[in-house]
Design a protein around this motif. Sequence first.
Motif, short mmCIF file in Angstrom:
data_model
loop_
_atom_site.label_atom_id
_atom_site.label_comp_id
_atom_site.label_asym_id
_atom_site.label_seq_id
_atom_site.Cartn_x
_atom_site.Cartn_y
_atom_site.Cartn_z
N VAL A 308 101.01 60.14 1.53
CA VAL A 308 101.96 61.25 1.58
C VAL A 308 101.38 62.43 2.35
O VAL A 308 102.06 63.05 3.16
N ALA A 309 100.11 62.74 2.12
CA ALA A 309 99.52 63.97 2.63
C ALA A 309 98.59 63.75 3.82
O ALA A 309 97.78 62.82 3.83
N ASP A 310 98.74 64.61 4.79
CA ASP A 310 97.81 64.68 5.91
C ASP A 310 96.87 65.87 5.67
O ASP A 310 97.14 66.71 4.80
N HIS A 311 95.78 65.93 6.39
CA HIS A 311 94.86 67.07 6.30
C HIS A 311 94.30 67.23 4.89
O HIS A 311 94.19 68.33 4.37
N VAL A 312 93.97 66.09 4.28
CA VAL A 312 93.45 66.09 2.92
C VAL A 312 92.16 65.27 2.87
O VAL A 312 92.02 64.28 3.59
N LYS A 313 91.24 65.70 2.03
CA LYS A 313 90.03 64.94 1.79
C LYS A 313 90.01 64.50 0.32
O LYS A 313 90.22 65.32 -0.58
N ILE A 314 89.78 63.21 0.10
CA ILE A 314 89.78 62.65 -1.25
C ILE A 314 88.38 62.69 -1.85
O ILE A 314 87.44 62.10 -1.31
N MET A 315 88.25 63.38 -2.97
CA MET A 315 87.01 63.40 -3.74
C MET A 315 87.12 62.36 -4.85
O MET A 315 88.06 62.39 -5.64
N ALA A 316 86.20 61.44 -4.90
CA ALA A 316 86.23 60.38 -5.90
C ALA A 316 85.39 60.76 -7.12
O ALA A 316 84.19 61.04 -6.98
N VAL A 317 86.03 60.77 -8.29
CA VAL A 317 85.32 61.06 -9.53
C VAL A 317 85.59 59.91 -10.50
O VAL A 317 86.71 59.74 -10.96
N ARG A 318 84.56 59.14 -10.78
CA ARG A 318 84.74 57.95 -11.62
C ARG A 318 84.52 58.30 -13.09
O ARG A 318 83.44 58.72 -13.49
N ALA A 319 85.58 58.12 -13.89
CA ALA A 319 85.49 58.45 -15.32
C ALA A 319 86.38 57.54 -16.16
O ALA A 319 86.45 57.71 -17.37
N VAL A 320 87.05 56.58 -15.52
CA VAL A 320 88.05 55.76 -16.22
C VAL A 320 87.67 54.28 -16.15
O VAL A 320 87.76 53.67 -15.08
N PRO A 321 87.24 53.68 -17.25
CA PRO A 321 86.89 52.27 -17.27
C PRO A 321 88.11 51.39 -17.48
O PRO A 321 89.23 51.89 -17.61
N ASN A 322 87.92 50.09 -17.51
CA ASN A 322 88.96 49.18 -17.98
C ASN A 322 88.92 49.23 -19.50
O ASN A 322 88.14 48.54 -20.14
N GLY A 323 89.76 50.04 -20.07
CA GLY A 323 89.73 50.39 -21.48
C GLY A 323 90.12 51.85 -21.55
O GLY A 323 90.70 52.38 -20.60
N ASP A 324 89.80 52.52 -22.63
CA ASP A 324 90.16 53.94 -22.74
C ASP A 324 89.02 54.84 -22.27
O ASP A 324 87.86 54.64 -22.64
N GLU A 325 89.39 55.84 -21.48
CA GLU A 325 88.45 56.85 -21.05
C GLU A 325 88.02 57.70 -22.24
O GLU A 325 88.72 57.77 -23.26
N ARG A 326 86.89 58.35 -22.12
CA ARG A 326 86.40 59.24 -23.18
C ARG A 326 86.70 60.69 -22.81
O ARG A 326 86.59 61.09 -21.64
N ASP A 327 87.07 61.48 -23.81
CA ASP A 327 87.44 62.87 -23.57
C ASP A 327 86.31 63.65 -22.91
O ASP A 327 86.54 64.51 -22.06
N LYS A 328 85.11 63.36 -23.31
CA LYS A 328 83.93 64.03 -22.73
C LYS A 328 83.89 63.82 -21.22
O LYS A 328 83.67 64.77 -20.45
N ASP A 329 84.10 62.58 -20.79
CA ASP A 329 84.05 62.26 -19.36
C ASP A 329 85.20 62.90 -18.60
O ASP A 329 85.03 63.37 -17.47
N VAL A 330 86.39 62.91 -19.21
CA VAL A 330 87.54 63.54 -18.57
C VAL A 330 87.29 65.03 -18.36
O VAL A 330 87.54 65.58 -17.28
N ALA A 331 86.78 65.69 -19.39
CA ALA A 331 86.49 67.12 -19.29
C ALA A 331 85.46 67.39 -18.20
O ALA A 331 85.62 68.32 -17.38
N ASN A 332 84.39 66.60 -18.17
CA ASN A 332 83.36 66.80 -17.15
C ASN A 332 83.86 66.46 -15.76
O ASN A 332 83.45 67.10 -14.78
N ALA A 333 84.72 65.45 -15.65
CA ALA A 333 85.27 65.09 -14.34
C ALA A 333 86.13 66.22 -13.79
O ALA A 333 86.07 66.54 -12.59
N ILE A 334 86.94 66.84 -14.65
CA ILE A 334 87.75 67.98 -14.21
C ILE A 334 86.86 69.12 -13.75
O ILE A 334 87.08 69.70 -12.68
N ARG A 335 85.86 69.43 -14.54
CA ARG A 335 84.95 70.54 -14.18
C ARG A 335 84.21 70.25 -12.88
O ARG A 335 84.03 71.14 -12.03
N TYR A 336 83.75 69.01 -12.72
CA TYR A 336 83.05 68.66 -11.48
C TYR A 336 83.97 68.86 -10.28
O TYR A 336 83.58 69.44 -9.26
#
Length: 535
Positions: A308-336
């Motif tokens: 959809v978007a041009d002129h964008v750079k994708i930052m990859a933040v891995r925090a989601v496994p095959n299963g349920d993510e942990r709140d701690k990782d989600v919070a840290n991923a957002i902050r990062y």
Amino acid sequence: MTKTLSISLFALLASSAAFAQAPTQAPDNWFNLDPKLDKVQGVSTEKTYKELLKGKKYQSIVVAVIDGGVDTTHEDLKSVLWKNSKEIPGNGIDDDKNGYIDDVYGWNFIGGKDGRNINHETMELTRLYAPLATKFKDGKPLDASLQPEYEKYLKLKSDYEKEFNETKERYANYEGFLQQLNKINSMLKMQLKVEKLDVATLSKVNTGDENINKLAGNLKNMLEANGSPDLDDQIEKLGEAVDDLKGRLDFGLNTTINERTIVGDDPTNSSERYYGNNDVTGPDAGHGSHVAGIIAAARNNGIGMNGVADHVKIMAVRAVPNGDERDKDVANAIRYAVDNGAKVINMSFGKSYDYDKKAVDEAVKYAASKDVLLIHAAGNDASNNDTVGNYPNKNFISGGSAANWIEVGALSWKSGEESVANFSNYGKKTVDVFAPGVDIYSTVPFSKYKSNSGTSMAAPVVAGIAAVIRSYFPKLTAEQVKTIIVNSTEKFPTLQVVAPGAEDKKQVKFSDLSITGGVVNLYDAVKLAATMSKK
């Protein structure tokens, strides 16, 4: 939640509900098409670039994809990846002193310092239930002070057993059907002397055996109902469903495993920030790569598909496994993501239970304070998020809600009563908008492409729209961008649609499925953004 299938082969083949999502093939790149020009409910991406944005000034912005990983070598993604210019790759030093060593493309919060990575994880329900099951294994406690905790245990026990039994049944049914379908596939190919059983081939079957003729007709109907090009494709999709269910049994609902030892952190300590490794691809980057492509796969490069978007750079933040993510990782991923320059964050994940919502809430508030917009997928359980738990969400436990958050339901490319994806969560008070989320063709690992369906696909469509607005109208705030997206939706006040998950085809007003009762549209959003930016 996946529906249980009948074990009757002919019933499955004859029923469009077995795996059905579309009566015919989805138009190519449909999510970028225009409702009026192309007669499909896309978001008018190509029309917008051609008529409204051609020659306009822009700024490159960063969009973070918090997910299971992104393939950094993909032919359609490698040119649009964010790279940390302050970090020297591979020198083992935290050059920019942000606490993360060699974070060139982003960071991985579910990996260990030794280079290993979590792939499968438990569900949050399992993590909450398991310790209480041990604590109360002897039954009701004599200590009255433990009664509230015991009541919580009983509720979790009931939920866990229901989930386990339903998953086990679904797995048995799916696996049985897969085995039968494989046998039929081999048998028919041999008898008809063909290499592929597609709709065209099956339509021409006219043998002296009425059972074979009927079987071929049922297979043709199934392929048409599911939008599959051939039976091999349908078998592949079913095989993935079987694998997902097996993973849920072996890992997600397994009360005895602890994959978190791979990371080496304290999973109960949400204040811990600096752990993980720099492998943003991980062992399974299929989901995250697909999401990244929808947002920003290189446009008009003659290969693959257009994001959809041009002129964008994708930052990859891995925090989601095959299963349920942990709140701690989600919070840290957002902050990062926030600390490293992301202006839009896509979150195509979710779960039914929370562990430390306060930590996630604080991260969301931090993102708001730094003018960052969060886009979240509503979920694929055909549930009403107004009444059923769905985490993370925009409502704070301390009261109030996040003004920098957009919750997204999934739209089918079909029209009329089948406009809404049959799996999509919804909510008159909780889901903001709907966006294309069925049969979305996008990037997957090893420079390949695939069609996937889910609110996970709808959210990045909205993230892409937000990225375009923030790129071409950089003075607008995150809250203003949200206002533009929700206020520019196309409304369908009289449209009646089949309610998600309704096997009886019960209909509801489309306007009652979300706050706006609308579908996002880039063309109208850009026009509104142009007006607001002049004020």
